[in-house]
Scaffold this motif. Sequence first.
Motif: not given
Length: 153
Positions: A40-63
Amino acid sequence: GKAAQPGRGWVVVLAQTLEPDALVDSLEAGRFYSSSGVKLDRIACHNGQFEVQVAAEEGVTYRVDFIGTLKGFDENSTPASDDPLKADTLTRRYSADVGKTLKTVDGPTAAYEITGKELYIRAVVTSSRLHPNPSEAGEFERAWIQPVVPGSK
């Protein structure tokens, strides 16, 4: 030996330093995520939002599945075993209200808008890449983010 299987999973800790006390403090505060391959690149919880950012790799999909339990959930449970001796040492079977999927996002970036009805929310990220050393057949690489409790610090 074959039973140990090290390296199948690990934790990533957000700490000020790599000193043991700083690592333990961060672990106790829940500033970590567990992974079996997803980074993961980022996990944040602020302003009523829980956010997740994956350190995505080419050719791989995420759910990203946001999982939680809402206030007013069905608290009924049953023993996990009919054997009274085992039932006391096992967890219980809970209703489908406990730990249900509240939202699913396909892609490496996801956000969940906190409504205030949640007792907790956590995110589980699943990749399309099979785990190279699975504990069970067909297991995909994942990351599990520690639960967020709305209104807590």
